[in-house]
Design a protein around this motif. Structure first.
Motif, PDB file in Angstrom:
ATOM      1  N   ARG A  57      82.684  88.220  56.446  1.00 14.84           N
ATOM      2  CA  ARG A  57      82.493  88.754  57.799  1.00 14.84           C
ATOM      3  C   ARG A  57      83.463  89.896  58.048  1.00 14.84           C
ATOM      4  O   ARG A  57      84.671  89.686  58.147  1.00 14.84           O
ATOM      5  N   VAL A  58      82.907  91.087  58.168  1.00 14.31           N
ATOM      6  CA  VAL A  58      83.706  92.282  58.396  1.00 14.31           C
ATOM      7  C   VAL A  58      83.175  92.996  59.624  1.00 14.31           C
ATOM      8  O   VAL A  58      81.961  93.172  59.779  1.00 14.31           O
TER       9      VAL A  58
ATOM     10  N   CYS B  69      79.923  98.331  62.966  1.00 14.80           N
ATOM     11  CA  CYS B  69      79.026  97.641  62.043  1.00 14.80           C
ATOM     12  C   CYS B  69      79.625  96.275  61.741  1.00 14.80           C
ATOM     13  O   CYS B  69      80.792  96.165  61.360  1.00 14.80           O
ATOM     14  N   LEU B  70      78.827  95.258  61.937  1.00 17.83           N
ATOM     15  CA  LEU B  70      79.205  93.887  61.610  1.00 17.83           C
ATOM     16  C   LEU B  70      78.432  93.466  60.377  1.00 17.83           C
ATOM     17  O   LEU B  70      77.200  93.547  60.359  1.00 17.83           O
ATOM     18  N   ILE B  71      79.155  93.058  59.345  1.00 17.09           N
ATOM     19  CA  ILE B  71      78.526  92.472  58.162  1.00 17.09           C
ATOM     20  C   ILE B  71      78.882  90.998  58.172  1.00 17.09           C
ATOM     21  O   ILE B  71      80.060  90.636  58.134  1.00 17.09           O
TER      22      ILE B  71
ATOM     23  N   LEU C 181      83.013  96.302  70.892  1.00 18.35           N
ATOM     24  CA  LEU C 181      83.212  95.401  69.758  1.00 18.35           C
ATOM     25  C   LEU C 181      83.032  93.941  70.179  1.00 18.35           C
ATOM     26  O   LEU C 181      82.414  93.145  69.441  1.00 18.35           O
ATOM     27  N   GLU C 182      83.555  93.576  71.325  1.00 20.98           N
ATOM     28  CA  GLU C 182      83.368  92.204  71.821  1.00 20.98           C
ATOM     29  C   GLU C 182      81.897  91.899  72.050  1.00 20.98           C
ATOM     30  O   GLU C 182      81.438  90.788  71.767  1.00 20.98           O
ATOM     31  N   GLN C 183      81.145  92.891  72.530  1.00 20.75           N
ATOM     32  CA  GLN C 183      79.704  92.698  72.744  1.00 20.75           C
ATOM     33  C   GLN C 183      78.969  92.504  71.422  1.00 20.75           C
ATOM     34  O   GLN C 183      78.100  91.644  71.317  1.00 20.75           O
ATOM     35  N   VAL C 184      79.331  93.289  70.411  1.00 18.31           N
ATOM     36  CA  VAL C 184      78.712  93.139  69.089  1.00 18.31           C
ATOM     37  C   VAL C 184      78.970  91.734  68.555  1.00 18.31           C
ATOM     38  O   VAL C 184      78.053  91.073  68.039  1.00 18.31           O
ATOM     39  N   LEU C 185      80.195  91.262  68.677  1.00 18.89           N
ATOM     40  CA  LEU C 185      80.512  89.908  68.206  1.00 18.89           C
ATOM     41  C   LEU C 185      79.749  88.847  68.991  1.00 18.89           C
ATOM     42  O   LEU C 185      79.101  87.965  68.403  1.00 18.89           O
TER      43      LEU C 185
ATOM     44  N   ASP D  63      77.040  89.064  70.819  1.00 18.34           N
ATOM     45  CA  ASP D  63      75.585  89.140  70.592  1.00 18.34           C
ATOM     46  C   ASP D  63      75.177  88.443  69.302  1.00 18.34           C
ATOM     47  O   ASP D  63      74.011  88.076  69.126  1.00 18.34           O
ATOM     48  N   ASN D  64      76.128  88.272  68.397  1.00 23.44           N
ATOM     49  CA  ASN D  64      75.849  87.634  67.112  1.00 23.44           C
ATOM     50  C   ASN D  64      76.501  86.264  66.984  1.00 23.44           C
ATOM     51  O   ASN D  64      76.648  85.733  65.883  1.00 23.44           O
ATOM     52  N   GLY D  65      76.917  85.700  68.133  1.00 23.37           N
ATOM     53  CA  GLY D  65      77.446  84.342  68.160  1.00 23.37           C
ATOM     54  C   GLY D  65      78.799  84.196  67.500  1.00 23.37           C
ATOM     55  O   GLY D  65      79.128  83.108  67.007  1.00 23.37           O
ATOM     56  N   LEU D  66      79.595  85.261  67.479  1.00 21.78           N
ATOM     57  CA  LEU D  66      80.888  85.223  66.811  1.00 21.78           C
ATOM     58  C   LEU D  66      82.016  85.537  67.785  1.00 21.78           C
ATOM     59  O   LEU D  66      81.792  86.121  68.844  1.00 21.78           O
ATOM     60  N   THR D  67      83.222  85.169  67.377  1.00 20.02           N
ATOM     61  CA  THR D  67      84.435  85.534  68.112  1.00 20.02           C
ATOM     62  C   THR D  67      85.338  86.296  67.146  1.00 20.02           C
ATOM     63  O   THR D  67      85.073  86.347  65.933  1.00 20.02           O
ATOM     64  N   TRP D  68      86.426  86.831  67.660  1.00 18.87           N
ATOM     65  CA  TRP D  68      87.373  87.541  66.811  1.00 18.87           C
ATOM     66  C   TRP D  68      87.886  86.653  65.680  1.00 18.87           C
ATOM     67  O   TRP D  68      88.097  87.120  64.559  1.00 18.87           O
ATOM     68  N   GLN D  69      88.095  85.372  65.968  1.00 21.00           N
ATOM     69  CA  GLN D  69      88.655  84.452  64.968  1.00 21.00           C
ATOM     70  C   GLN D  69      87.688  84.182  63.812  1.00 21.00           C
ATOM     71  O   GLN D  69      88.098  83.650  62.783  1.00 21.00           O
TER      72      GLN D  69
END
Length: 194
Positions: A4-5, A18-20, A44-48, A50-56
């Motif tokens: 996850r990058v 870009c989120l991989i 960036l927070e919205q991208v995360l 929207d894909n069910g992810l957090t910074w952690q």
């Protein structure tokens, strides 16, 4: 292996991310001439989210290091360094020139737009050359592949960052090819009284 990058870039007239996440690749480019500093983190927070992810959930950060707009480069590089430090994950800097020709056979000449009808060019072969600034009409610029779209550029930055993250040791740093247009004042600084 890093899976996850989150990569981002603000060195041009946009905020790009870009989120991989494994085989999933999500790209977002918001065109904007100014305001990237205020726009970057919420985007960036919205991208995360929207894909069910957090910074952690991230394994690494990727960032475009230039060449490009001086202020834009500093915005994204400082954000990447801060996030990497706070999340205790690697941050990988990727130049726009190497992202421009990612996946192309070597030798190849990369080019990125520069101000005043010029381009930044760099040759990638067995030995990597130093980038230089040349007129857009020069023979070397004409021989380079066409400049890729921002969506492709940020995707390439993320892909390169993912591949390098496991061995990343250096913090990202701005990649400046030319000196800044701004210059220090010519007048002496005022004398401060005690």
């Amino acid at each position: 292996m890093t899976t996850r990058v989150l990569a981002f870039d603000t060195a041009s007239a946009h905020c790009a991310a870009c989120l991989i996440d494994g085989d999933t690749v999500v790209v977002r480019v918001d065109p904007m001439a100014k305001g990237q500093a205020e726009h970057l983190m919420p985007m960036l927070e919205q991208v995360l989210s929207d894909n069910g992810l957090t910074w952690q959930d991230l394994d690494a950060i990727g960032v475009g290091t230039g060449p490009g707009n001086f202020t834009g480069i500093r915005i994204s590089v400082s954000a990447a360094r801060g996030l990497a430090l706070g999340l205790d994950i690697p941050a990988v800097g990727v130049t726009h020139l190497e992202a421009q020709v990612h996946g192309l056979p070597r030798p190849v000449v990369a080019q990125v737009s520069a101000p005043r009808d010029q381009v930044y060019v760099q040759t990638f072969a067995d030995l990597i050359s130093t980038a230089v600034l040349v007129p857009a009409t020069s023979d070397i610029a004409q021989a380079a592949p066409p400049i890729v779209a921002p969506e492709t550029m940020i995707k390439n930055i993320a892909s390169i960052a993912r591949d390098r993250a496991a061995n990343a040791t250096d913090r990202p740093a701005p990649y400046y090819v030319r000196a800044a247009d701004a210059a220090p004042p010519r007048d002496a600084a005022p004398v401060l009284l005690p």
